[in-house]
Design a protein around this motif. Structure first.
Motif, PDB file in Angstrom:
ATOM      1  N   LYS A   8      -6.400   9.470  11.067  1.00  0.00           N
ATOM      2  CA  LYS A   8      -5.328   8.876  12.129  1.00  0.00           C
ATOM      3  C   LYS A   8      -4.675  10.969  12.124  1.00  0.00           C
ATOM      4  CE  LYS A   8      -1.227   6.501  12.405  1.00  0.00           C
ATOM      5  NZ  LYS A   8      -1.445   5.658  13.590  1.00  0.00           N
ATOM      6  N   VAL A  47      -5.870  13.422   9.184  1.00  0.00           N
ATOM      7  CA  VAL A  47      -6.641  12.780   7.601  1.00  0.00           C
ATOM      8  C   VAL A  47      -6.874  11.504   7.819  1.00  0.00           C
ATOM      9  CG1 VAL A  47      -5.623  11.228   5.569  1.00  0.00           C
ATOM     10  CG2 VAL A  47      -3.844  12.776   6.801  1.00  0.00           C
ATOM     11  N   LEU A  49     -10.019   8.929   6.021  1.00  0.00           N
ATOM     12  CA  LEU A  49      -9.958   8.480   4.759  1.00  0.00           C
ATOM     13  C   LEU A  49     -11.475   7.114   4.794  1.00  0.00           C
ATOM     14  CD1 LEU A  49      -6.429   6.851   5.175  1.00  0.00           C
ATOM     15  CD2 LEU A  49      -6.988   8.427   3.824  1.00  0.00           C
ATOM     16  N   HIS A  67      -1.422   1.218   7.338  1.00  0.00           N
ATOM     17  CA  HIS A  67      -1.036   1.374   5.785  1.00  0.00           C
ATOM     18  C   HIS A  67      -0.724   3.062   5.609  1.00  0.00           C
ATOM     19  CE1 HIS A  67      -3.409  -2.189   4.486  1.00  0.00           C
ATOM     20  NE2 HIS A  67      -2.693  -2.498   4.607  1.00  0.00           N
ATOM     21  N   LEU A  68      -0.940   3.516   6.444  1.00  0.00           N
ATOM     22  CA  LEU A  68      -0.565   5.236   6.477  1.00  0.00           C
ATOM     23  C   LEU A  68       0.741   5.708   7.109  1.00  0.00           C
ATOM     24  CD1 LEU A  68      -3.745   6.773   7.825  1.00  0.00           C
ATOM     25  CD2 LEU A  68      -2.385   7.482   5.450  1.00  0.00           C
ATOM     26  N   GLU A  69       1.964   4.133   7.466  1.00  0.00           N
ATOM     27  CA  GLU A  69       3.101   4.243   8.053  1.00  0.00           C
ATOM     28  C   GLU A  69       4.047   5.284   7.296  1.00  0.00           C
ATOM     29  OE1 GLU A  69       4.433   0.650   9.428  1.00  0.00           O
ATOM     30  OE2 GLU A  69       3.214   0.647  11.198  1.00  0.00           O
ATOM     31  N   LEU A  71       3.241   7.532   4.897  1.00  0.00           N
ATOM     32  CA  LEU A  71       2.577   9.226   5.292  1.00  0.00           C
ATOM     33  C   LEU A  71       3.786   9.403   6.661  1.00  0.00           C
ATOM     34  CD1 LEU A  71       1.023  11.593   4.603  1.00  0.00           C
ATOM     35  CD2 LEU A  71      -0.707  11.025   5.425  1.00  0.00           C
ATOM     36  N   LYS A  72       3.981   9.016   7.887  1.00  0.00           N
ATOM     37  CA  LYS A  72       4.362   8.928   8.737  1.00  0.00           C
ATOM     38  C   LYS A  72       6.036   9.751   8.085  1.00  0.00           C
ATOM     39  CE  LYS A  72       5.512  10.717  13.249  1.00  0.00           C
ATOM     40  NZ  LYS A  72       5.536  12.216  13.451  1.00  0.00           N
ATOM     41  N   VAL A 155      -2.394  11.853  -0.777  1.00  0.00           N
ATOM     42  CA  VAL A 155      -2.777  10.955   0.317  1.00  0.00           C
ATOM     43  C   VAL A 155      -3.163   9.870  -0.651  1.00  0.00           C
ATOM     44  CG1 VAL A 155      -4.197   9.996   2.082  1.00  0.00           C
ATOM     45  CG2 VAL A 155      -2.092  11.508   1.753  1.00  0.00           C
ATOM     46  N   MET A 159      -2.745   5.824  -1.734  1.00  0.00           N
ATOM     47  CA  MET A 159      -4.241   5.101  -1.125  1.00  0.00           C
ATOM     48  C   MET A 159      -5.110   4.821  -2.582  1.00  0.00           C
ATOM     49  SD  MET A 159      -2.969   4.868   2.175  1.00  0.00           S
ATOM     50  CE  MET A 159      -3.936   4.256   2.863  1.00  0.00           C
TER      51      MET A 159
END
Length: 184
Positions: A8, A47, A49, A67-69, A71-72, A155, A159
């Motif tokens: 992403k 990133v 993963l 699931h990376l929301e 991080l944003k 991260v 995660m």
């Protein structure tokens, strides 16, 4: 063993100062250390993963991209349009002063990520408030190499409960310059 990788991309603007920059005349005609100046970048981070066991989850994914929301949101809050400064920079006191710092953690954890300058005693309508709220303080020289390694660490912490870890991170300072951190 099979191993899928998903990625992403996040785009943001940030500033920094590489106070440790040194150039060698044999490799650079102009020995002006421009990165020692306060300057900014149109940054991008990619990133990558993978699952810890090399398998897909029960839904057939490494993990859902949503699931990376977190991080944003975290990047928008702490990195985008912020000046990332090393607490050990010899000019730190002149730039940030002796203001109190507030610890920032990885969301949902107690894992240390850096600091924000405490502006709780300032009027939000003043230039001082705007100035001090624009800093994110770290404990390393904020080179693209160190920033990519740092983001991989943050991260990974978030995660891990999903059985996912960073394979690598690309940190673009400019459209032509990037560092890549591989998480061994």
């Amino acid at each position: 063993m099979s191993n899928w990788i998903i990625d992403k991309t996040f785009e943001f603007c940030y500033g920094h100062r590489v106070w440790t920059q040194v150039l060698h005349g044999e490799y650079a005609d102009d020995l002006k250390c421009a990165c020692r100046h306060l300057h900014g970048h149109e940054g991008k981070m990619q990133v990558y993963l993978r699952s810890l066991d090399g398998k897909l989850d029960v839904t057939g994914m490494v993990t859902d991209f949503r699931h990376l929301e977190w991080l944003k949101k975290w990047i928008n809050t702490y990195i985008d349009h912020q000046f990332v400064i090393d607490k050990n920079d010899p000019l730190y006191d002149q730039i940030v002063g002796n203001r109190k710092l507030v610890t920032v953690t990885v969301p949902g954890t107690e894992y240390f990520a850096g600091y924000k300058v405490d502006v709780s005693d300032l009027d939000p309508n003043t230039p001082e408030y705007e100035y001090y709220e624009g800093f994110f303080v770290v404990e390393f020289v904020p080179t693209s190499e160190n920033l990519s390694s740092w983001m991989a660490e943050l991260v990974n912490v978030k995660m891990a409960p999903l059985g996912v870890k960073v394979h690598h991170i690309d940190w673009w300072e400019t459209p032509k310059s990037r560092s890549v951190f591989y998480n061994d």
